[in-house]
Design an enzyme around this catalytic site. Structure first.
Site, PDB file in Angstrom:
ATOM      1  N   HIS A 140       0.866  -1.186   0.000  1.00  0.00           N
ATOM      2  CA  HIS A 140       0.000   0.000   0.000  1.00  0.00           C
ATOM      3  C   HIS A 140       0.899   1.231   0.000  1.00  0.00           C
ATOM      4  CE1 HIS A 140      -3.591  -2.439   1.042  1.00  0.00           C
ATOM      5  NE2 HIS A 140      -2.697  -3.182   1.673  1.00  0.00           N
ATOM      6  N   ASP A 196       2.253  -6.989   2.560  1.00  0.00           N
ATOM      7  CA  ASP A 196       1.085  -6.180   2.942  1.00  0.00           C
ATOM      8  C   ASP A 196       1.552  -4.903   3.644  1.00  0.00           C
ATOM      9  OD1 ASP A 196      -1.487  -5.307   3.262  1.00  0.00           O
ATOM     10  OD2 ASP A 196      -2.063  -6.773   4.764  1.00  0.00           O
TER      11      ASP A 196
END
Length: 431
Positions: free
Chosen positions: A63, A306
């Protein structure tokens, strides 16, 4: 003509499953020769000193927060963190603001990555408009714009009917669906794994079945539609069993695990440590053991971080108010080596395979191997190098790591993208 010679390394070929001594000559960003006794002429020579020379690592789940949340991370700072962590390429998730559900945002992400001029950034497009789980995005248009997969990561697709249609269309355009498996009706209000520790801490829990029910549903839909399904951040033993059984039946399903899920348990939340607040949550020792077994037997194909940076102000609040997520790019290789390779769960080749050729295959990228004619995307790893994690030194804007103070062994010392040295820890002799 710019030349770069990597001298005296041990080249890792994860596709062939071997490690062999060789020099690598790079010319104009491409691998020009592989062999022993190579010369660079007037080019630059890097003495690798017997370290591992791996294909460039790929993190297929990060992200980078831009556009919309640049206080947490930007594509430039995320790229620097990736380079420092040994990654030459990443796939960034679409939960930005605006959501990456249209050609303009996908094109913006690619343009910002080009401006940063460091690693390769591959956008993952939203599966549904606004990631609201209601109306499908224009998948063919998004693929043409440069998307490599579809996902509403961070927000599960609650409707089985919508997910079925999404898989049907994704199969038509030839891209995989990456699923965030969570049943909201079961996880609503939860902030950590539901179990003994959540009871001790007095915190609402997220049961393992909240993940497993969605894993089962999406496997069934993948089998029904024939769409390649990739299950993100697997965290439970039950999910592992479902994926293993599906693979045995020939369902086109793959899966990933994060370093924090195969390293930590819900006990890391003790003291209400918000850096350990992630979704899916850290689980139990039994779950960690199952994840390691799944890595060893091939049930889990990929290791992905992640990487989810947040500001200090967002995380420095009451546990229930803090956002989910931790940073992971700059500790990933050390955790893989310390927790998996050194204890013998995975061999060096197997570990690198899960960080290179497997994610490349799932995302449809070019073969991530060191061969003549390929892009010179290379990561150099020192298996004996150690460091103590210090988040204040991270290149990422995020400092939200529960591994602060942990000693890691096996670290990236240089990252090369398209033949250009973009990160050097300063331990290699460059002439």
């Amino acid at each position: 003509m710019h030349k770069l010679l990597l001298k005296g390394g041990r080249v890792v070929d994860p596709a062939a499953g071997e490690i062999f001594p060789a020099d690598i000559l790079i010319v104009k960003g491409k691998i020009a020769a592989i062999g022993q006794g190579l010369e660079a002429g007037e080019g630059t020579v890097i003495d690798v000193g017997g370290r591992l020379v791996s294909p460039g690592l790929i993190d297929m789940h990060v992200h980078f927060r831009e556009p919309g949340f640049e206080a947490k991370e930007t594509i430039a700072t995320g790229s620097r963190a990736a380079a420092r962590g040994g990654f030459t390429a990443v796939a960034c998730m679409p939960n930005t603001d605006p959501v990456a559900d249209n050609r303009a945002v996908i094109s913006y992400i690619r343009a910002r990555a080009e401006q940063a001029g460091l690693i390769k950034v591959y956008p993952v497009a939203a599966l549904t408009r606004g990631s609201r789980g209601e109306e499908l995005t224009e998948m063919a248009d998004l693929k043409e714009a440069g998307a490599v997969a579809f996902s509403d990561d961070g927000r599960p697709v609650s409707s089985a009917a919508v997910m079925r249609r999404a898989m049907q269309y994704a199969r038509m355009v030839g891209l995989p669906v990456i699923s965030h498996c969570e049943e909201p009706a079961l996880s609503a209000g939860g902030v950590m794994h539901e179990g003994y520790m959540s009871t001790v801490l007095g915190l609402p829990g997220i049961p393992a079945v909240a993940e497993e029910i969605m894993v089962a549903r999406d496997i069934i839909l993948s089998e029904h539609t024939g769409c390649p399904l990739h299950i993100a951040h697997v965290s439970t033993a039950g999910s592992v069993r479902l994926i293993r059984e599906a693979k045995a039946r020939g369902v086109p399903v793959t899966a990933e695990v994060t370093p924090h899920h195969f390293t930590l348990t819900d006990r890391a939340v003790a003291g209400y440590n918000t850096s350990a607040k992630v979704n899916p949550p850290l689980r139990t020792e039994e779950d960690v053991a199952a994840l390691k077994e799944a890595l060893a037997d091939g049930t889990i194909d990929v290791i992905a971080t992640d990487h989810a940076p947040h500001t200090v102000e967002e995380k420095d609040v009451e546990f229930q108010l803090a956002p989910f997520g931790m940073v992971g790019l700059e500790t990933a290789v050390g955790l893989v080596w310390t927790e998996l390779v050194i204890p013998g769960v995975l061999s060096p080749v197997e570990a690198i395979r899960k960080l290179t050729v497997n994610p490349a295959r799932i995302l449809g990228l070019q073969d991530d191997v060191i061969r003549v004619g390929a892009d010179a995307d290379i990561t150099i790893i020192d298996p004996g190098l150690t460091e103590v994690v210090d988040p204040s030194t991270f290149a990422s804007k995020g400092r939200n790591s529960p591994f602060s103070g942990k000693k890691l062994q096996g670290l990236p010392v240089a990252t090369i993208v398209r033949g250009r040295l973009i990160y050097d820890r300063g331990l290699l002799a460059v002439t």
